[in-house]
Each structure stands twice: as C-alpha cells, then as structure tokens.
Design an enzyme around this catalytic site. Structure first.
Site, PDB file in Angstrom:
ATOM      1  N   ASP A  96       0.860  -1.181   0.000  1.00  0.00           N
ATOM      2  CA  ASP A  96       0.000   0.000   0.000  1.00  0.00           C
ATOM      3  C   ASP A  96       0.896   1.230   0.000  1.00  0.00           C
ATOM      4  O   ASP A  96       2.075   1.148   0.349  1.00  0.00           O
ATOM      5  CB  ASP A  96      -0.933   0.000   1.212  1.00  0.00           C
ATOM      6  CG  ASP A  96      -2.218   0.781   0.965  1.00  0.00           C
ATOM      7  OD1 ASP A  96      -2.338   1.465  -0.072  1.00  0.00           O
ATOM      8  OD2 ASP A  96      -3.123   0.715   1.820  1.00  0.00           O
ATOM      9  N   ASP A  97       0.337   2.355  -0.406  1.00  0.00           N
ATOM     10  CA  ASP A  97       1.130   3.576  -0.448  1.00  0.00           C
ATOM     11  C   ASP A  97       1.476   4.058   0.944  1.00  0.00           C
ATOM     12  O   ASP A  97       2.597   4.466   1.205  1.00  0.00           O
ATOM     13  CB  ASP A  97       0.430   4.679  -1.256  1.00  0.00           C
ATOM     14  CG  ASP A  97      -0.991   4.987  -0.785  1.00  0.00           C
ATOM     15  OD1 ASP A  97      -1.553   4.228   0.035  1.00  0.00           O
ATOM     16  OD2 ASP A  97      -1.557   6.000  -1.257  1.00  0.00           O
ATOM     17  N   ASP A 100      -1.970   5.183   7.710  1.00  0.00           N
ATOM     18  CA  ASP A 100      -2.250   6.420   8.435  1.00  0.00           C
ATOM     19  C   ASP A 100      -2.766   6.085   9.831  1.00  0.00           C
ATOM     20  O   ASP A 100      -1.986   5.836  10.741  1.00  0.00           O
ATOM     21  CB  ASP A 100      -3.253   7.254   7.640  1.00  0.00           C
ATOM     22  CG  ASP A 100      -3.436   8.666   8.171  1.00  0.00           C
ATOM     23  OD1 ASP A 100      -3.305   8.885   9.387  1.00  0.00           O
ATOM     24  OD2 ASP A 100      -3.734   9.574   7.375  1.00  0.00           O
TER      25      ASP A 100
END
Length: 161
Positions: A96-97, A100
């Site tokens: 995944d990028d 968070d």
C-alpha cells in the site's frame, strides 16, 4: 485539509520520489526472501506495487480493493471490502502507499494475516501494523501523492498564517 484540522502539515510527493521510495521498499523486501506474489491495496498501492513487482521480478499481482476514505468529504468512510483475495496471505507481500490511522491496515491484516505487509509511507498510529516501510511522517501530516496533485504556484511559508 480536514474538518477536524488533524492535518497541519503537507508532505508533497513527486512521481520521481514515489518511484525512488518504492524501489527502496523493494530493497528492504528483497532481504526477506522470495514471494509468491503481490497483493496491491487499491488504489494507492497500485503504483508502488508495479515498481516493486519489476524490481523483485514478480509477475503474479492481485488486488485487494478497499474503500476507506471519502475524498469529497475529506473524511474516513469506514472500511468496505469491494474485492477480496483468496487465502491467508502466506508467501505474499501486501503493498500500500501508506498507513495512516491503521484502520485499513487492520482490515488488511484480518483478511491476510500471514502476508508481509509493506507500505512506502507510515504514520505513528498505523506503523505497528506494517512489517516494512520506507519513510515515517508525523500523524498531523497530509501526504500529497502525485496522482492527487498538479504543479502550481505555492506561497512561501512566511506570511501564510
């Protein structure tokens, strides 16, 4: 950024930086051995997954489609799995990028508990949920990825408050 003002800083990422950081993530993953394939978490994980697949010579790529953020409302939307992946993740890398708050990562971990979970960027709240990442940024920083931005004039920091 957000109605609750939890993002007070901006971290813009260019295409070149994302490519470099994704390649650095591939170097870290290379140290962990061979993998069956990659599971890209859509949509943010698609571009890093392509770079990593090239660098690790992996041709088997799956997608795990999860919607967890409402861009229009700039707010969390809850986790909805739009497309899952068979198995428990053994032998696979999840890409995944970023991680968070960790809410999406928790769902990914629940679905594929045996996979190696790697993100390019990590924030403190979600960092414990991933196995490998490249760059940590503070929780109050908005990571502006290249597909969400255009080149334009920006005011200097002095005098903007």
């Amino acid at each position: 950024m957000s109605s609750d003002n939890r993002y007070t800083k901006m971290f813009p990422v260019s295409w070149e930086q994302l490519h470099r950081d994704s390649k650095a993530l591939a170097w870290r993953l290379l140290e962990l051995g061979k993998f069956t394939g990659i599971v890209a978490v859509t949509r943010g994980g698609l571009v890093p997954a392509a770079v990593i697949a090239r660098e690790l010579d992996i041709h088997l790529i799956e997608t795990l489609c999860i919607q967890s953020y409402d861009w229009q409302k700039q707010a969390d939307a809850g986790c909805s799995v739009l497309k899952g992946v068979d198995g428990d993740g053994g032998g696979w890398i999840i890409i995944d990028d970023l991680v968070d708050t960790g809410r999406t990562a928790q769902e990914v971990r629940r679905l594929l508990p045996k996979a190696v979970f790697a993100t390019v960027y990590a924030k403190p709240a979600g960092k414990p949920l991933v196995d490998v990442f490249v760059t940590e940024v503070s929780q109050d920083t908005w990571i502006l990825l290249p597909w969400d931005s255009e080149v334009q004039y920006v005011r200097p920091l002095v005098g903007t408050k």
